[in-house]
Design a protein around this motif. Sequence first.
Motif, PDB file in Angstrom:
ATOM      1  N   ASN A 165       7.606   9.458   5.110  1.00  0.00           N
ATOM      2  CA  ASN A 165       8.863   9.859   5.719  1.00  0.00           C
ATOM      3  C   ASN A 165       9.831  10.363   4.646  1.00  0.00           C
ATOM      4  OD1 ASN A 165      10.716  10.235   7.723  1.00  0.00           O
ATOM      5  ND2 ASN A 165      11.157   8.085   8.029  1.00  0.00           N
ATOM      6  N   VAL A 166       9.383  11.338   3.868  1.00  0.00           N
ATOM      7  CA  VAL A 166      10.140  11.841   2.722  1.00  0.00           C
ATOM      8  C   VAL A 166       9.923  13.343   2.607  1.00  0.00           C
ATOM      9  CG1 VAL A 166      10.317  11.804   0.204  1.00  0.00           C
ATOM     10  CG2 VAL A 166       9.985   9.665   1.437  1.00  0.00           C
ATOM     11  N   ALA A 167      10.976  14.093   2.239  1.00  0.00           N
ATOM     12  CA  ALA A 167      10.831  15.540   2.048  1.00  0.00           C
ATOM     13  C   ALA A 167      11.778  16.015   0.962  1.00  0.00           C
ATOM     14  CB  ALA A 167      11.116  16.277   3.349  1.00  0.00           C
ATOM     15  N   PHE A 168      11.289  16.926   0.104  1.00  0.00           N
ATOM     16  CA  PHE A 168      12.119  17.575  -0.897  1.00  0.00           C
ATOM     17  C   PHE A 168      12.660  18.891  -0.344  1.00  0.00           C
ATOM     18  CE2 PHE A 168       9.513  15.080  -3.908  1.00  0.00           C
ATOM     19  CZ  PHE A 168      10.486  14.642  -4.798  1.00  0.00           C
ATOM     20  N   SER A 169      13.866  19.248  -0.786  1.00  0.00           N
ATOM     21  CA  SER A 169      14.344  20.604  -0.528  1.00  0.00           C
ATOM     22  C   SER A 169      13.570  21.549  -1.439  1.00  0.00           C
ATOM     23  CB  SER A 169      15.848  20.708  -0.810  1.00  0.00           C
ATOM     24  OG  SER A 169      16.134  20.364  -2.156  1.00  0.00           O
ATOM     25  N   ARG A 170      13.582  22.838  -1.102  1.00  0.00           N
ATOM     26  CA  ARG A 170      12.769  23.792  -1.851  1.00  0.00           C
ATOM     27  C   ARG A 170      13.160  23.855  -3.324  1.00  0.00           C
ATOM     28  NH1 ARG A 170      11.705  30.179  -0.296  1.00  0.00           N
ATOM     29  NH2 ARG A 170      10.295  30.624  -2.012  1.00  0.00           N
ATOM     30  N   ASP A 171      14.454  23.693  -3.625  1.00  0.00           N
ATOM     31  CA  ASP A 171      14.884  23.752  -5.016  1.00  0.00           C
ATOM     32  C   ASP A 171      14.641  22.447  -5.762  1.00  0.00           C
ATOM     33  OD1 ASP A 171      16.868  22.070  -4.041  1.00  0.00           O
ATOM     34  OD2 ASP A 171      18.492  23.515  -4.295  1.00  0.00           O
ATOM     35  N   GLU A 189       0.826  -1.199   0.000  1.00  0.00           N
ATOM     36  CA  GLU A 189       0.000   0.000   0.000  1.00  0.00           C
ATOM     37  C   GLU A 189       0.866   1.258   0.000  1.00  0.00           C
ATOM     38  OE1 GLU A 189       0.377  -0.993   4.446  1.00  0.00           O
ATOM     39  OE2 GLU A 189       0.195  -2.083   2.558  1.00  0.00           O
ATOM     40  N   VAL A 190       0.352   2.294  -0.650  1.00  0.00           N
ATOM     41  CA  VAL A 190       1.066   3.567  -0.741  1.00  0.00           C
ATOM     42  C   VAL A 190       0.820   4.343   0.546  1.00  0.00           C
ATOM     43  CG1 VAL A 190       1.306   5.723  -2.020  1.00  0.00           C
ATOM     44  CG2 VAL A 190       0.840   3.584  -3.242  1.00  0.00           C
ATOM     45  N   ARG A 191       1.893   4.679   1.253  1.00  0.00           N
ATOM     46  CA  ARG A 191       1.773   5.399   2.519  1.00  0.00           C
ATOM     47  C   ARG A 191       1.776   6.910   2.338  1.00  0.00           C
ATOM     48  NH1 ARG A 191       3.560   2.566   7.219  1.00  0.00           N
ATOM     49  NH2 ARG A 191       2.266   0.691   7.355  1.00  0.00           N
ATOM     50  N   GLY A 192       2.341   7.389   1.241  1.00  0.00           N
ATOM     51  CA  GLY A 192       2.374   8.831   1.081  1.00  0.00           C
ATOM     52  C   GLY A 192       2.841   9.263  -0.287  1.00  0.00           C
ATOM     53  N   LEU A 193       2.502  10.509  -0.627  1.00  0.00           N
ATOM     54  CA  LEU A 193       2.871  11.139  -1.884  1.00  0.00           C
ATOM     55  C   LEU A 193       3.298  12.566  -1.594  1.00  0.00           C
ATOM     56  CD1 LEU A 193      -0.358  10.067  -3.786  1.00  0.00           C
ATOM     57  CD2 LEU A 193       1.917   9.178  -4.316  1.00  0.00           C
ATOM     58  N   VAL A 194       4.336  13.025  -2.269  1.00  0.00           N
ATOM     59  CA  VAL A 194       4.750  14.415  -2.082  1.00  0.00           C
ATOM     60  C   VAL A 194       5.379  14.926  -3.375  1.00  0.00           C
ATOM     61  CG1 VAL A 194       7.030  13.807  -1.161  1.00  0.00           C
ATOM     62  CG2 VAL A 194       6.018  16.017  -0.590  1.00  0.00           C
ATOM     63  N   PHE A 195       5.017  16.169  -3.734  1.00  0.00           N
ATOM     64  CA  PHE A 195       5.595  16.842  -4.895  1.00  0.00           C
ATOM     65  C   PHE A 195       6.739  17.740  -4.436  1.00  0.00           C
ATOM     66  CE2 PHE A 195       1.462  15.858  -6.728  1.00  0.00           C
ATOM     67  CZ  PHE A 195       1.766  15.593  -8.054  1.00  0.00           C
ATOM     68  N   SER A 196       7.739  17.890  -5.306  1.00  0.00           N
ATOM     69  CA  SER A 196       8.751  18.900  -5.032  1.00  0.00           C
ATOM     70  C   SER A 196       8.099  20.268  -5.171  1.00  0.00           C
ATOM     71  CB  SER A 196       9.922  18.763  -6.009  1.00  0.00           C
ATOM     72  OG  SER A 196       9.495  18.919  -7.347  1.00  0.00           O
ATOM     73  N   PRO A 197       8.577  21.283  -4.439  1.00  0.00           N
ATOM     74  CA  PRO A 197       7.946  22.607  -4.494  1.00  0.00           C
ATOM     75  C   PRO A 197       7.843  23.192  -5.895  1.00  0.00           C
ATOM     76  CG  PRO A 197       9.427  22.479  -2.625  1.00  0.00           C
ATOM     77  CD  PRO A 197       9.651  21.228  -3.437  1.00  0.00           C
ATOM     78  N   ASP A 198       8.787  22.853  -6.779  1.00  0.00           N
ATOM     79  CA  ASP A 198       8.725  23.390  -8.134  1.00  0.00           C
ATOM     80  C   ASP A 198       7.806  22.588  -9.048  1.00  0.00           C
ATOM     81  OD1 ASP A 198      10.171  21.074  -8.581  1.00  0.00           O
ATOM     82  OD2 ASP A 198      12.030  22.087  -9.148  1.00  0.00           O
ATOM     83  N   GLY A 199       7.204  21.524  -8.527  1.00  0.00           N
ATOM     84  CA  GLY A 199       6.253  20.730  -9.296  1.00  0.00           C
ATOM     85  C   GLY A 199       6.880  19.822 -10.341  1.00  0.00           C
ATOM     86  N   LYS A 200       8.197  19.652 -10.311  1.00  0.00           N
ATOM     87  CA  LYS A 200       8.867  18.842 -11.329  1.00  0.00           C
ATOM     88  C   LYS A 200       8.979  17.369 -10.957  1.00  0.00           C
ATOM     89  CE  LYS A 200      11.683  22.604 -13.223  1.00  0.00           C
ATOM     90  NZ  LYS A 200      13.068  23.081 -13.488  1.00  0.00           N
ATOM     91  N   HIS A 201       8.930  17.065  -9.679  1.00  0.00           N
ATOM     92  CA  HIS A 201       9.137  15.693  -9.231  1.00  0.00           C
ATOM     93  C   HIS A 201       8.011  15.257  -8.301  1.00  0.00           C
ATOM     94  CE1 HIS A 201      13.175  16.228 -10.801  1.00  0.00           C
ATOM     95  NE2 HIS A 201      13.340  17.283 -10.016  1.00  0.00           N
ATOM     96  N   LEU A 202       7.718  13.971  -8.344  1.00  0.00           N
ATOM     97  CA  LEU A 202       6.744  13.364  -7.438  1.00  0.00           C
ATOM     98  C   LEU A 202       7.406  12.161  -6.789  1.00  0.00           C
ATOM     99  CD1 LEU A 202       3.835  12.792  -6.307  1.00  0.00           C
ATOM    100  CD2 LEU A 202       3.469  11.411  -8.377  1.00  0.00           C
TER     101      LEU A 202
END
Length: 203
Positions: A106-112, A55-68
């Motif tokens: 448990n994942v986070a992108f940097s702002r750039d 099962e998918v526990r989470g989804l997050v986009f990079s702030p610039d919208g280029k990566h998921l």
Amino acid sequence: FTIPTGQKGFAMPYTAVAFRPDGRYLVTGNMNGAVQVWDAQTGKEVHRLGAHGREVRGLVFSPDGKHLASASSDGEVKLWDATRLDEKQEPRIPPIRARVPGPTLNVAFSRDGRRLATGGEENTVKIWDVETGEELLPPLRGHSGEVYTVVFSPDNDGRWLASGGEDSIVKIWDSRTGKLVHTFRGHTGLVSSLAFRPDGRRM
């Protein structure tokens, strides 16, 4: 939106949702490991990205919208090209192995959008290069329990990285060097979420 139903008439249990920063698409993850892309205006399914084995526990986009990033309960993190969500694609790099001990991602992108932080094995924090999938620093050690949450500071270079989890402690790291900068104590239970104020001066 009308939530699709299963063969027996029950709604498929969605376990994670995220809007792309421009609001055009909504992405969902569900119990069977599928990552689905929906048109946020019409509610119609646009595409289905490759599924996880759990099962998918989470989804997050990079702030610039280029990566998921999508993460499943077995600790597999996949990176997708978020500019092509309506097209067939494979994960951008081989899956990253992380730890997903709780119900949150448990994942986070940097702002750039150039770095990704995850809770790692053996109570560590890891920082990855989004383009290559390589670890940029040795694992950050200091927690005495599972790391449940990580977050970069909102400045452009995301200098500070905060982590928290099972040991009730919040730690601040210099994300460029891996040096432990500060340890906050005060919680009596596990820390499951962290957030910086937009100016980065409070957490």
